[in-house]
Scaffold this motif. Sequence first.
Motif, PDB file in Angstrom:
ATOM      1  N   ILE A 214       0.858  -1.187   0.000  1.00  0.00           N
ATOM      2  CA  ILE A 214       0.000   0.000   0.000  1.00  0.00           C
ATOM      3  C   ILE A 214       0.893   1.234   0.000  1.00  0.00           C
ATOM      4  N   LEU A 215       0.564   2.209  -0.838  1.00  0.00           N
ATOM      5  CA  LEU A 215       1.308   3.467  -0.854  1.00  0.00           C
ATOM      6  C   LEU A 215       1.297   4.115   0.530  1.00  0.00           C
ATOM      7  N   ALA A 216       2.366   4.798   0.878  1.00  0.00           N
ATOM      8  CA  ALA A 216       2.345   5.664   2.057  1.00  0.00           C
ATOM      9  C   ALA A 216       1.338   6.775   1.796  1.00  0.00           C
ATOM     10  N   HIS A 217       0.590   7.182   2.846  1.00  0.00           N
ATOM     11  CA  HIS A 217      -0.433   8.205   2.618  1.00  0.00           C
ATOM     12  C   HIS A 217      -0.791   8.926   3.906  1.00  0.00           C
ATOM     13  N   GLY A 218      -1.393  10.102   3.727  1.00  0.00           N
ATOM     14  CA  GLY A 218      -1.815  10.855   4.902  1.00  0.00           C
ATOM     15  C   GLY A 218      -2.792  11.951   4.528  1.00  0.00           C
ATOM     16  N   ARG A 219      -3.328  12.599   5.588  1.00  0.00           N
ATOM     17  CA  ARG A 219      -4.278  13.702   5.407  1.00  0.00           C
ATOM     18  C   ARG A 219      -3.803  14.908   6.196  1.00  0.00           C
ATOM     19  N   TRP A 220      -3.866  16.061   5.556  1.00  0.00           N
ATOM     20  CA  TRP A 220      -3.468  17.305   6.205  1.00  0.00           C
ATOM     21  C   TRP A 220      -4.598  18.319   6.093  1.00  0.00           C
ATOM     22  N   ARG A 221      -4.887  19.004   7.197  1.00  0.00           N
ATOM     23  CA  ARG A 221      -5.906  20.067   7.204  1.00  0.00           C
ATOM     24  C   ARG A 221      -5.186  21.406   7.098  1.00  0.00           C
ATOM     25  N   VAL A 222      -5.539  22.157   6.078  1.00  0.00           N
ATOM     26  CA  VAL A 222      -4.935  23.464   5.845  1.00  0.00           C
ATOM     27  C   VAL A 222      -5.980  24.530   6.147  1.00  0.00           C
ATOM     28  N   THR A 223      -5.649  25.430   7.043  1.00  0.00           N
ATOM     29  CA  THR A 223      -6.582  26.512   7.393  1.00  0.00           C
ATOM     30  C   THR A 223      -5.992  27.830   6.896  1.00  0.00           C
ATOM     31  N   VAL A 224      -6.726  28.501   6.022  1.00  0.00           N
ATOM     32  CA  VAL A 224      -6.279  29.780   5.471  1.00  0.00           C
ATOM     33  C   VAL A 224      -7.154  30.878   6.065  1.00  0.00           C
ATOM     34  N   THR A 225      -6.521  31.825   6.716  1.00  0.00           N
ATOM     35  CA  THR A 225      -7.270  32.915   7.350  1.00  0.00           C
ATOM     36  C   THR A 225      -7.020  34.218   6.605  1.00  0.00           C
ATOM     37  N   GLY A 226      -8.105  34.905   6.277  1.00  0.00           N
ATOM     38  CA  GLY A 226      -7.997  36.193   5.590  1.00  0.00           C
ATOM     39  C   GLY A 226      -8.871  37.216   6.285  1.00  0.00           C
ATOM     40  N   ARG A 227      -9.540  38.060   5.499  1.00  0.00           N
ATOM     41  CA  ARG A 227     -10.428  39.042   6.111  1.00  0.00           C
ATOM     42  C   ARG A 227     -11.770  39.023   5.373  1.00  0.00           C
ATOM     43  N   GLY A 228     -12.807  38.619   6.091  1.00  0.00           N
ATOM     44  CA  GLY A 228     -14.141  38.601   5.507  1.00  0.00           C
ATOM     45  C   GLY A 228     -14.591  40.020   5.193  1.00  0.00           C
ATOM     46  N   ASP A 229     -15.285  40.165   4.060  1.00  0.00           N
ATOM     47  CA  ASP A 229     -15.720  41.514   3.683  1.00  0.00           C
ATOM     48  C   ASP A 229     -16.803  41.394   2.612  1.00  0.00           C
ATOM     49  N   HIS A 230     -17.254  42.560   2.121  1.00  0.00           N
ATOM     50  CA  HIS A 230     -18.345  42.617   1.161  1.00  0.00           C
ATOM     51  C   HIS A 230     -17.837  42.353  -0.262  1.00  0.00           C
ATOM     52  N   ALA A 231     -18.557  41.500  -1.013  1.00  0.00           N
ATOM     53  CA  ALA A 231     -18.109  41.134  -2.362  1.00  0.00           C
ATOM     54  C   ALA A 231     -18.253  42.279  -3.354  1.00  0.00           C
ATOM     55  N   GLY A 232     -19.104  43.247  -3.047  1.00  0.00           N
ATOM     56  CA  GLY A 232     -19.301  44.364  -3.967  1.00  0.00           C
ATOM     57  C   GLY A 232     -18.568  45.623  -3.551  1.00  0.00           C
ATOM     58  N   ALA A 233     -18.496  45.858  -2.270  1.00  0.00           N
ATOM     59  CA  ALA A 233     -17.985  47.141  -1.772  1.00  0.00           C
ATOM     60  C   ALA A 233     -16.470  47.160  -1.583  1.00  0.00           C
ATOM     61  N   THR A 234     -15.824  45.986  -1.626  1.00  0.00           N
ATOM     62  CA  THR A 234     -14.396  45.922  -1.311  1.00  0.00           C
ATOM     63  C   THR A 234     -13.554  45.992  -2.583  1.00  0.00           C
ATOM     64  N   GLU A 235     -12.675  46.992  -2.687  1.00  0.00           N
ATOM     65  CA  GLU A 235     -11.763  47.105  -3.836  1.00  0.00           C
ATOM     66  C   GLU A 235     -10.918  45.837  -3.941  1.00  0.00           C
ATOM     67  N   LEU A 236     -10.651  45.401  -5.165  1.00  0.00           N
ATOM     68  CA  LEU A 236      -9.855  44.180  -5.362  1.00  0.00           C
ATOM     69  C   LEU A 236      -8.489  44.306  -4.697  1.00  0.00           C
ATOM     70  N   ALA A 237      -7.877  45.477  -4.833  1.00  0.00           N
ATOM     71  CA  ALA A 237      -6.504  45.640  -4.347  1.00  0.00           C
ATOM     72  C   ALA A 237      -6.402  45.560  -2.832  1.00  0.00           C
ATOM     73  N   SER A 238      -7.510  45.752  -2.119  1.00  0.00           N
ATOM     74  CA  SER A 238      -7.420  45.766  -0.661  1.00  0.00           C
ATOM     75  C   SER A 238      -7.948  44.478  -0.030  1.00  0.00           C
ATOM     76  N   ARG A 239      -8.177  43.468  -0.841  1.00  0.00           N
ATOM     77  CA  ARG A 239      -8.745  42.224  -0.298  1.00  0.00           C
ATOM     78  C   ARG A 239      -7.667  41.312   0.291  1.00  0.00           C
ATOM     79  N   HIS A 240      -8.069  40.555   1.281  1.00  0.00           N
ATOM     80  CA  HIS A 240      -7.254  39.455   1.813  1.00  0.00           C
ATOM     81  C   HIS A 240      -8.145  38.221   1.759  1.00  0.00           C
ATOM     82  N   ASP A 241      -8.239  37.649   0.560  1.00  0.00           N
ATOM     83  CA  ASP A 241      -9.249  36.615   0.277  1.00  0.00           C
ATOM     84  C   ASP A 241      -8.639  35.214   0.394  1.00  0.00           C
ATOM     85  N   PRO A 242      -8.998  34.459   1.413  1.00  0.00           N
ATOM     86  CA  PRO A 242      -8.404  33.130   1.606  1.00  0.00           C
ATOM     87  C   PRO A 242      -8.781  32.154   0.500  1.00  0.00           C
ATOM     88  N   MET A 243      -9.853  32.454  -0.231  1.00  0.00           N
ATOM     89  CA  MET A 243     -10.225  31.557  -1.324  1.00  0.00           C
ATOM     90  C   MET A 243      -9.172  31.555  -2.422  1.00  0.00           C
TER      91      MET A 243
END
Length: 419
Positions: A214-243
């Motif tokens: 059996i291949l060696a294998h594992g699972r890793w949980r990656v948590t990316v934290t950014g800053r939630g904000d409005h999809a319309g009101a927030t300028e692209l240049a000022s976003r911290h989008d974890p997506m």
Amino acid sequence: MTATTTAIDAVAALAELAPIGADGTRGGWSRHLLDEADRDMRAWFERTASSLGLAVETDANANQWATWAPDGATGPAVATGSHLDSVPGGGPLDGPLGVVSAFAAVARLQADGHAPARPIRVANFAEEEGARFGVPCLGSQLLAGELGSDRVRALTDATGVTCAAVLEAGGIDPAGIGRDAARLADMALYLELHVEQGRQLAPLDAPVGIATSILAHGRWRVTVTGRGDHAGATELASRHDPMMVAAATVRAARGRALAAAPPTRSRATVGKLQVIPGGSNAIASEVRLWIDARAEHDADVRDLVARIVADAEAAARAEGCSVTVAEESFSARVEFDPALADRVGDALAPGFGAVPRIPTGAGHDAGVLAAHLPTAMLFVRNPDGVSHSPHEGASEADIRAGVDALTAALRALTSGDAR
Ligand SMILES: [Zn+2]
């Protein structure tokens, strides 16, 4: 114990299980540790074992066992079986095929008047897929002492319920989970039959195969934290989008695995993602994703994950986000016992000729137990190779061939001169 000649047809038994845990939302089947579907599967296990006159018990780690120990069967058992839980929206065979085939094989041996020199024990290992609590092979790893009991008790499912609470509600004392040396010592070997995952047998025109590794294998949980904000009101240049970081990580998983293979057979997958808060008109504040990584050797997996994480961190810096990584599980490469594989191959030769020996990329309870006792696996041909999906399959003829193979192997492994 009275002899019985109850016949079990594996195809009919699988049809009997089909309504249990059928997932109307995702398709396929969802059966997770001690949920309603899993409890129904466990009840079926008990009924079937009882119909064959087997003694049934649930161990301290939520694994079920059914033992056939007629007069003359002494010493540690020859164990077989698999698991009855599933991935979310999984296929009908991954797990149940091995348990159903084990009962069918025992019924056949009983009907044939076989007198086993060792007890034969059928297993249903708990939470093999790790779908509810994130840790695969939970029951076998606990049994083998490979997981800290405190850590397992504290695991939570998607709704925040602890593993301890789920065990307790299912009649398992959470204080009692952990290494079970006596039960391990009472197994001479473990032989697991499983539907093939991947497509190696079809081109070889072989209904069954014997596992090598059996291949060696594992699972890793990656948590990316950014800053939630409005999809319309927030300028692209000022976003911290974890997506954006999550997307880069998904691409890195594929790209780094491609760059690594061959010969390491590296593969990396992001199949699970949680977006917080998850609104269509909101920039996410946090994204969690899970990397499943596999490769030929342990170091190949570690190296692959390190490269993906480095890419994720670079993407996070560019976006003004942060990343944390937690290892949820790691399973070292497994080599199955070559001598046991030879004995199984010899037992199958009269009916099947030379049975192919094939490696697999999928984890199994047999892989966990391989560090503690001789283990082997039989694979039943999967014509499309699809698994962990409702489209997983095997022909009725091959399902019955699998039972023939398992019966022949168990007969040989428990014959008087096998002692
Ligand atoms: Zn499985």
